[in-house]
Write a protein that holds these residues in place. Structure first.
Motif, short mmCIF file in Angstrom:
data_model
loop_
_atom_site.label_atom_id
_atom_site.label_comp_id
_atom_site.label_asym_id
_atom_site.label_seq_id
_atom_site.Cartn_x
_atom_site.Cartn_y
_atom_site.Cartn_z
N ASP A 41 27.75 41.56 26.11
CA ASP A 41 27.59 42.95 26.50
C ASP A 41 27.06 42.99 27.95
O ASP A 41 26.55 41.99 28.46
CB ASP A 41 26.59 43.63 25.56
CG ASP A 41 26.72 45.14 25.53
OD1 ASP A 41 27.60 45.68 26.22
OD2 ASP A 41 25.92 45.78 24.81
N THR A 80 38.41 39.81 24.19
CA THR A 80 37.62 39.94 22.97
C THR A 80 38.46 39.66 21.73
O THR A 80 38.07 38.90 20.84
CB THR A 80 37.01 41.35 22.89
OG1 THR A 80 36.16 41.55 24.02
CG2 THR A 80 36.23 41.55 21.62
N LEU A 129 33.62 43.87 15.15
CA LEU A 129 33.75 42.43 15.38
C LEU A 129 32.93 41.65 14.36
O LEU A 129 33.41 40.65 13.80
CB LEU A 129 33.30 42.10 16.80
CG LEU A 129 34.14 42.68 17.94
CD1 LEU A 129 33.43 42.47 19.27
CD2 LEU A 129 35.53 42.06 17.96
N PHE A 136 30.39 37.21 22.13
CA PHE A 136 30.91 38.46 22.67
C PHE A 136 29.78 39.08 23.48
O PHE A 136 28.77 39.52 22.91
CB PHE A 136 31.38 39.35 21.54
CG PHE A 136 32.43 38.69 20.67
CD1 PHE A 136 33.78 38.84 20.95
CD2 PHE A 136 32.05 37.87 19.61
CE1 PHE A 136 34.73 38.20 20.18
CE2 PHE A 136 33.00 37.23 18.83
CZ PHE A 136 34.35 37.39 19.11
N ALA A 139 33.83 36.12 25.55
CA ALA A 139 34.48 37.23 26.25
C ALA A 139 33.52 38.41 26.24
O ALA A 139 32.72 38.54 25.31
CB ALA A 139 35.79 37.61 25.58
N HIS A 140 33.60 39.27 27.23
CA HIS A 140 32.74 40.47 27.19
C HIS A 140 33.49 41.59 26.51
O HIS A 140 34.69 41.79 26.70
CB HIS A 140 32.28 40.87 28.60
CG HIS A 140 33.31 41.51 29.48
ND1 HIS A 140 33.53 42.87 29.49
CD2 HIS A 140 34.16 40.99 30.40
CE1 HIS A 140 34.46 43.17 30.38
NE2 HIS A 140 34.87 42.05 30.94
N TYR A 141 32.77 42.34 25.67
CA TYR A 141 33.41 43.42 24.92
C TYR A 141 33.06 44.81 25.45
O TYR A 141 33.55 45.81 24.92
CB TYR A 141 33.11 43.30 23.42
CG TYR A 141 31.70 43.62 22.97
CD1 TYR A 141 31.39 44.86 22.42
CD2 TYR A 141 30.68 42.66 23.05
CE1 TYR A 141 30.11 45.15 21.97
CE2 TYR A 141 29.39 42.95 22.60
CZ TYR A 141 29.11 44.20 22.06
OH TYR A 141 27.85 44.48 21.62
N ASN A 185 37.87 44.58 28.60
CA ASN A 185 38.33 43.28 28.24
C ASN A 185 38.52 43.17 26.72
O ASN A 185 38.09 42.22 26.09
CB ASN A 185 37.34 42.21 28.72
CG ASN A 185 37.76 40.80 28.43
OD1 ASN A 185 38.93 40.47 28.51
ND2 ASN A 185 36.83 39.98 28.05
N ALA A 186 39.15 44.19 26.14
CA ALA A 186 39.51 44.05 24.73
C ALA A 186 40.48 42.89 24.55
O ALA A 186 40.47 42.24 23.50
CB ALA A 186 40.12 45.35 24.20
N ASP A 233 38.87 36.65 30.14
CA ASP A 233 38.68 37.98 30.71
C ASP A 233 40.00 38.47 31.30
O ASP A 233 40.56 37.84 32.20
CB ASP A 233 37.59 37.93 31.80
CG ASP A 233 37.02 39.29 32.13
OD1 ASP A 233 37.62 40.31 31.75
OD2 ASP A 233 35.95 39.34 32.78
#
Length: 390
Positions: A269, A244, A56, A267, A226-228, A240-241, A299
């Motif tokens: 974690d 992301t 990323l 992004f 977004a969470h990766y 949640n790709a 998400d």
């Protein structure tokens, strides 16, 4: 008549501009991003699988963003040989991340059906051990529903093999374990039997990393995030790709726009262990957070579960979403459960973009997300930002 022609021409130009925006999102590039993330395997916070974050960062630097990693720590539970006995018979189980370590005893009570909220109604769960099928609603919600009615522990029956570890995505009030349907189907015929559930758990410190991409602004007016990370055992395509990759592609689209000077792309974690990345960011940056006009969180936006894109949060921000112009079917989304929550608790207006819990949620089979749906979400977020920050 002349005014009407002028108005029609203007509306035509607006429609053309919206079409151009829609075409700007590269489905091929988003698919390549998705595959690059899935190639890393499960993106579990705190594991050596850091290549996803590096990927990323490299993509964002290509289009001119300043990229920084922000480390943080939190505690996570780890299974140390949890066990279950029902009627004197042992069953193979694994504790759920986010479960308290505790030994509990009580009669086994079966929650009927799919274990939705309505299925818990009118059950006497006082001092019981609950067995319920996984799916439909998050496991954490099932644990909370059981605890509210006095249950001491919860057993989630899954379609995966015993030994597959899942996460509550937050802190459960009662111990929880999973068991495969092949091993656990017999439990549904043992209601009333004495159950002994021993969730043996140790706590480990986790080092997480949030990733922030920005242009020159030290004080953003909006955050799109977004969470990766994903749960153990799941490659996390939709969860949640999908969010992301959408945020990454949106950042590319806005890289040469004045909006990029006002927006941070984040992004997070540690979301799957309890929203730790967003919680730590809000805790550590109170002044920056107070200056935000909006936090927009994506998400699970890559699988069409309900036939519409769910949008939850601030009604004022929701009014900026021009779903009709972009021909996107929009519905409502629940208010909690993802990284917008700490921002909302700090008083920031938020929007949550979510297409619902698909059948592969938190499973090893979460391997597919649709770039078309992701691009629809990204275009909608882009329009909201343009109206909010113009």
């Amino acid at each position: 008549m002349g005014k009407n022609l002028f108005l029609r021409a203007a509306l035509g130009l607006v429609a053309f501009a919206l079409l151009a925006l829609a075409q700007a999102f590269s489905l091929e590039r988003m698919q390549a991003d998705l595959q690059a993330l899935l190639a890393q395997g499960p993106r579990v916070a705190g594991t050596p699988a850091v290549a996803a974050g590096e990927y990323l960062a490299a993509e964002l630097r290509k289009v001119g963003y300043t990229v920084e990693f922000f480390p943080f720590t939190y505690n996570r539970t780890h299974d140390q040989g949890s066990s279950l006995q029902v009627g004197g018979v042992s069953f193979p189980v694994s504790s759920v991340a986010g479960s308290p370590g505790r030994r509990v005893e009580g009669p086994l009570v079966v929650v009927p059906g799919a274990g939705l909220a309505a299925d818990f109604a009118n059950l006497n769960l006082q001092n019981s051990i609950v067995v319920v099928r996984r799916g439909g609603i998050p496991g954490l919600q099932k644990a909370r529903l059981a605890a509210q009615q006095g249950a001491l522990g919860v057993i989630l029956v899954t379609e995966e093999p015993s030994g597959t570890r899942f996460s509550f995505g937050g802190h459960s009030p009662i111990p929880g374990v999973t068991i495969s349907s092949s091993d656990g189907e017999a439990l549904f015929g043992l209601t009333g039997s004495r159950a002994v559930l021993d969730a043996r758990i140790v706590t480990e410190e986790v080092q997480g990393r949030n990733l922030i991409a920005r242009r020159n602004s030290q004080n953003p007016l909006a955050i799109v995030g977004a969470h990766y990370d994903s749960v153990p055992g799941s490659p996390g395509a939709n969860d949640n790709a999908s969010g992301t990759v959408t945020v990454l592609e949106l950042a590319r689209q806005l890289a040469n726009s004045p909006l990029s000077e006002r927006v941070w792309f984040m992004f997070f974690d540690g979301e799957e262990d309890g929203l730790w990345g967003s919680r730590r960011f809000v805790e550590q940056n109170p002044e920056l957070v107070r200056g935000l006009k909006a936090m927009l969180n994506l998400d699970m936006v890559g699988v069409d579960v309900n036939g519409s894109l769910g949008i939850g949060g601030s009604q004022e921000l929701r009014a900026l979403a021009d779903c009709n112009a972009l021909q996107v079917a929009c519905g409502s989304a629940p208010g909690g459960g993802s990284d917008h929550v700490p921002f909302a608790q700090a008083g920031v207006p938020v929007l949550f973009f979510f297409r619902g819990l698909d059948p592969n949620y938190h499973r090893p089979t979460d391997t597919v997300a649709d770039p078309v749906l992701m691009a629809q979400t990204g275009r909608l977020v882009q329009g909201i930002l343009q109206r909010l920050l113009r």
